[in-house]
Structures are given as structure tokens and as C-alpha cells.
Design a protein around this motif. Structure first.
Motif, PDB file in Angstrom:
ATOM      1  N   GLU A  78       1.850   1.756  -3.454  1.00 58.31           N
ATOM      2  CA  GLU A  78       0.698   2.222  -4.232  1.00 58.31           C
ATOM      3  C   GLU A  78       0.504   3.727  -4.048  1.00 58.31           C
ATOM      4  O   GLU A  78       0.220   4.454  -5.006  1.00 58.31           O
ATOM      5  N   ILE A  79       0.665   4.197  -2.822  1.00 61.73           N
ATOM      6  CA  ILE A  79       0.583   5.647  -2.571  1.00 61.73           C
ATOM      7  C   ILE A  79       1.657   6.374  -3.359  1.00 61.73           C
ATOM      8  O   ILE A  79       1.401   7.404  -3.990  1.00 61.73           O
ATOM      9  N   GLU A 116       0.824  -1.211   0.000  1.00 62.44           N
ATOM     10  CA  GLU A 116       0.000   0.000   0.000  1.00 62.44           C
ATOM     11  C   GLU A 116       0.859   1.262   0.000  1.00 62.44           C
ATOM     12  O   GLU A 116       0.500   2.262  -0.645  1.00 62.44           O
ATOM     13  N   ARG A 165      -5.921   6.463  -4.511  1.00 58.86           N
ATOM     14  CA  ARG A 165      -6.898   5.686  -5.260  1.00 58.86           C
ATOM     15  C   ARG A 165      -7.973   6.563  -5.911  1.00 58.86           C
ATOM     16  O   ARG A 165      -8.586   6.159  -6.901  1.00 58.86           O
ATOM     17  N   LEU A 168      -3.655   6.739   1.112  1.00 58.02           N
ATOM     18  CA  LEU A 168      -4.069   5.648   0.230  1.00 58.02           C
ATOM     19  C   LEU A 168      -5.401   5.992  -0.440  1.00 58.02           C
ATOM     20  O   LEU A 168      -5.579   5.756  -1.648  1.00 58.02           O
ATOM     21  N   ILE A 224      -1.571   7.160   6.692  1.00 57.96           N
ATOM     22  CA  ILE A 224      -1.411   6.218   5.581  1.00 57.96           C
ATOM     23  C   ILE A 224      -2.760   5.899   4.960  1.00 57.96           C
ATOM     24  O   ILE A 224      -2.898   5.824   3.730  1.00 57.96           O
TER      25      ILE A 224
END
Length: 452
Positions: free
Chosen positions: A239-240, A236, A444, A440, A436
Motif C-alpha cells: 500500500e505504501i 501495508e 494514506r 503508511l 513503516i
């Protein structure tokens, strides 16, 4: 015998300057199942120690520090000095373990022997046990400390280097001829280092001269510690980073920034862009020196944008600032300064360190060190390592310290605080988790541009 490098010796001086400080750093491994029998564990550890001479060496200092301290073979080396067994009271859960780790961070390592030890915590809740490997900061930094832990673990056929002895440290002991030659070369070496170093060190010097705004994060510390843990998915975090054009380290610092902002607001303090200056260690260790037990780090100093309310804006600002620090060469300049210190006579360097360590520093508010951990699953005598958690000391008026360590897909934040001045240490962990999650969600929600 091998001489301590200036940074290694500096950690000895720093500990000597304050009786309330212990500079042992630790890796806390949570393992599955039951611990091994004492004889089995001791036999395993004896085998690993036999392959690493540094673990059998103690530190000897010269009278009046006229020459650098040296590492020498401990003539009375006894493995029993370096193994302790402990049991936690019920319910033996993570809260109790954290209190135990906080107590371990207080205890100084024995200077009469090699400064490391293993603590076996025999039982944790949910059919687990723990192994705490602690070493003095003069012996390891974050990268070499993780490498040391890996070498205590079971080796795999696919990774034969873990059974091989680490590269030999070829640094020679005191050689007066070499000292004379080095002294004669100083008039040539100093100007060569000075020009580039001073250009890059200007921001570092300015950081120490310009004191951040006062806050409760900086001030005198006591002897007792608090310790807590935050966890994140490395998948994650990446991904951020991809979604918001930032590095893993940027995302980590953004989460830390949000946590400190929340703590100060909870204390009734109004954070600004000049409230918290953080020290971020930077590894200068070459790949082939990963296993050498010493310190090979420099550092970057940066103000955290605590005044920004939007988490994405904070992340973007941190990314821009860290990019500037990297391009400025400040970390390399600090390494050059340490290299130069190693060429000077040790006595004035040691006395200068001693004086500096006793001054009430106010230029740095916090420290956050991000350590790349093992990617493979580790085991100790066949017991799987489920988690690997870092624990670092605090000193020099820094009331908190955060170590971040990856293991597999987990990123773990080990957070140390001064007992008296940080009763709300858990809020840092909570703030990291919240930050976080917010980042995130923002990553997204950002529109993704198709490739090609």
C-alpha cells in the motif's frame, strides 16, 4: 564431484580469514503444537536428504589451493551429525529464542561433513516449537536457502514439484582438457567481457575506493552476536509503494534508512548523506535453478540518505537511486566478473580473495538482503509453520546485517549485530516499525487520483 564456483569458494576464504566469524545462514520456523517424536523427525529428514545429493556432499580442498575446492560424497555420512535437539529455559518466549539464535550464529558448521544442520527447539511459549535450518553460505544463498527449507516441509498435491528431486547439477569435476581449452580461449574471452564490464563496474569500484564517513556502524567485531526481529504487513508495505510510487524493496530500504538514522542520532552521531553505504544482494538465479544449492547473487551498493529528515523524501531519494543502479547494469557486471573468475586458474583467484578478505574494508557500512519467501502456508509433519524468520551472519567490519523474508502476508526483518558494539540493536527494530507506520500514514494522506 563438482567444483565450487568462485563466489561459493569465496565464502570459505572469508570465514578462514577471521576466527571470530561463522558464515552459516539460517531460517527459523515457528510451528504450532508439539514437535514430532525424534524417530519420526529423523525418518522424514532422511527421506528429504535422500532426494538431494548436495546435502550428502562435503567440501574437499586441494593442496595450496592449486585447483578449486570440490564437493564430494561424504563417505561417512550420518544423518545424526545434522540433527540437534534443544530446550529453552523458562519462560521460553521470543526473547529467549532470540538469544538462542544469536548463539547459533556464532557456531561454525563442521567442515568434515556436509555443512548444514537442523536444530529442533522442543518447546516455546504458547504451545509452539521451532525448527532452525542452518547451512553454510558456500552452500546456499537466500533464494536457494528458502527453497531448501521448503523441500524439508510437507508437499501438497497442488505443488508436486516440492516432492521431485531438484534439477541435477551438471557441473563437471576437474577436467584438464577443458582447463587447457579455457586457457587457450582467455585471450579471446577476456576482451569480450572487459569492455562492457568495466563500463558498468566503474560505479562499483568508485564505491569501494571512496570510503564513507566514519561511524560506529563499521569497525572490528567480536565473536558474540545479538539478534532481534521486526515485523511488517506485506499488504501495508505494498500500500505504501502504490501510494508513494515506490517498489516493495524501496519501502524496505527506506525503513532501514530511518532505523540507522535513529540509531546514530541516539549514539550522539550526526548522520549525513555519506555515512552509510549499504550492500544489497541481487539474485541472478534463473527460475529453473531455484532449487540448486549454490550462490547466484550479485550486489548493488548505494549510499543511504540518512541526512534527510522527511520519511517520504527519503523514500523518493532511495527509489531514484535504486532505479539508477538497476539501469547502470552494475549487478550484471559483477556477475560477469565472477563468470570471468571462474575461467581463470583457481590458485591466483583464491590467493587474491584471501588477501582481500584480510584487509580492513571500510567501503561498505551495512548489508540488507530482501528474500522472496513462500506464498503458501507450510507445514512440517502436519504442524503448521506460523512464522518464518531469517538470520544471517556478519563479517568484514560490518557490525550489523539485516535479512528480510516474506511469508504469506508477513514481512520479517531478522537483524544480526555484533554483541559488544551494538548493545542498542533493538533500536533498529523499533526504527523499522516507526518508519513503516510513518510511511503508511503519509501514503494514506496523499490524495488519490481517480482512474479514467
Amino acid at each position: 564431484m563438482t567444483e565450487l564456483q568462485p563466489l561459493d569458494a569465496g565464502f570459505i576464504e572469508l570465514e578462514d580469514a577471521d576466527r571470530r566469524v561463522s558464515l552459516g545462514i539460517a531460517a527459523v520456523a515457528i510451528l504450532a503444537g508439539r514437535p514430532p517424536a525424534r524417530a519420526e523427525f529423523a525418518a522424514m529428514l532422511a527421506e528429504r536428504v535422500a532426494a538431494n545429493q548436495r546435502l550428502r556432499q562435503r567440501i574437499r580442498r586441494a593442496p595450496l589451493d592449486l585447483t578449486a575446492p570440490v564437493r564430494e560424497e561424504d563417505p561417512n555420512f550420518d544423518l545424526a551429525h545434522h540433527i540437534r535437539w534443544a530446550a529453552l529455559p523458562e519462560p521460553a518466549d521470543e526473547t529467549v529464542l532470540r538469544e538462542f539464535v544469536a548463539g547459533e550464529l556464532v557456531e561454525r558448521l563442521d567442515r568434515d561433513h556436509p555443512m548444514w544442520e537442523c536444530v529442533v527447539v522442543e518447546r516455546l511459549a504458547d504451545a509452539r516449537w521451532a525448527l532452525i535450518v542452518k547451512a553454510h553460505h558456500s552452500l546456499v544463498d537466500g533464494v536457494s536457502g528458502v527453497s531448501l527449507f521448503e523441500r524439508l516441509c510437507d508437499a501438497q498435491e497442488s505443488d508436486p514439484r516440492l516432492r521431485a528431486a531438484p534439477p541435477a547439477d551438471t557441473a563437471a569435476g576437474p577436467d584438464w582438457f577443458d582447463r587447457v581449452v579455457a586457457g587457450l580461449r582467455l585471450p579471446l574471452d577476456v576482451p569480450r567481457y572487459a569492455v562492457g564490464m568495466m563500463r558498468s563496474l566503474i560505479p562499483v569500484v568508485a564505491a569501494f575506493v571512496s570510503v564513507p564517513e566514519a561511524s560506529s556502524l563499521n569497525g572490528p567485531i567480536g565473536r558474540q552476536r545479538r539478534y532481534t526481529i521486526a515485523r511488517a504487513s506485506l499488504t501495508e508495505i505494498r500500500e505504501i509503494g502504490r501510494g508513494l510510487d515506490a517498489t516493495v524493496n524501496d519501502v524496505v530500504l527506506a525503513a532501514v534508512t530511518s532505523a540507522y538514522r535513529g540509531v546514530l542520532l541516539g549514539r550522539g552521531e550526526q548522520p549525513t548523506g555519506k555515512t552509510v553505504r549499504i550492500l544489497v544482494p541481487v539474485s541472478m538465479r534463473a527460475a529453473d535453478a531455484k532449487s540448486l544449492l549454490d550462490n547466484r547473487v550479485s550486489a548493488v551498493l548505494s549510499l543511504l540518505p540518512l541526512h534527510l529528515d522527511d520519511p517520504v523524501e527519503r523514500l523518493i531519494t532511495i527509489h531514484q537511486r535504486m532505479a539508477r543502479h538497476k539501469s547502470s547494469g552494475a549487478a550484471q557486471a559483477e556477475k560477469s566478473l565472477l563468470d570471468l573468475a571462474g575461467r581463470l586458474p583457481f590458485a591466483p583467484v583464491a590467493w587474491g580473495m584471501r588477501l582481500w578478505s584480510r584487509l580492513p574494508q571500510r567501503g561498505v557500512t551495512a548489508v540488507a538482503t530482501n528474500i522472496p519467501g513462500p506464498r503458501r502456508t507450510l507445514s512440517v509433519l502436519g504442524r503448521e509453520v506460523l512464522e518464518l524468520i531469517p538470520a544471517i551472519p556478519i563479517a568484514m567490519r560490518l557490525r550489523t546485517g539485516i535479512a528480510i523474508l516474506s511469508y504469506g502476508d508477513q514481512l520479517t526483518f531478522g537483524i544480526t549485530g555484533d554483541y559488544d558494539s551494538t548493545p542498542d540493536l533493538e533500536k533498529i527494530a523499533d526504527g523499522i516499525h516507526t518508519a513503516i507506520a510513518d510511511l503508511l500514514a503519509a501514503a494514506r494522506a496523499r490524495p488519490q487520483h481517480p482512474v479514467g
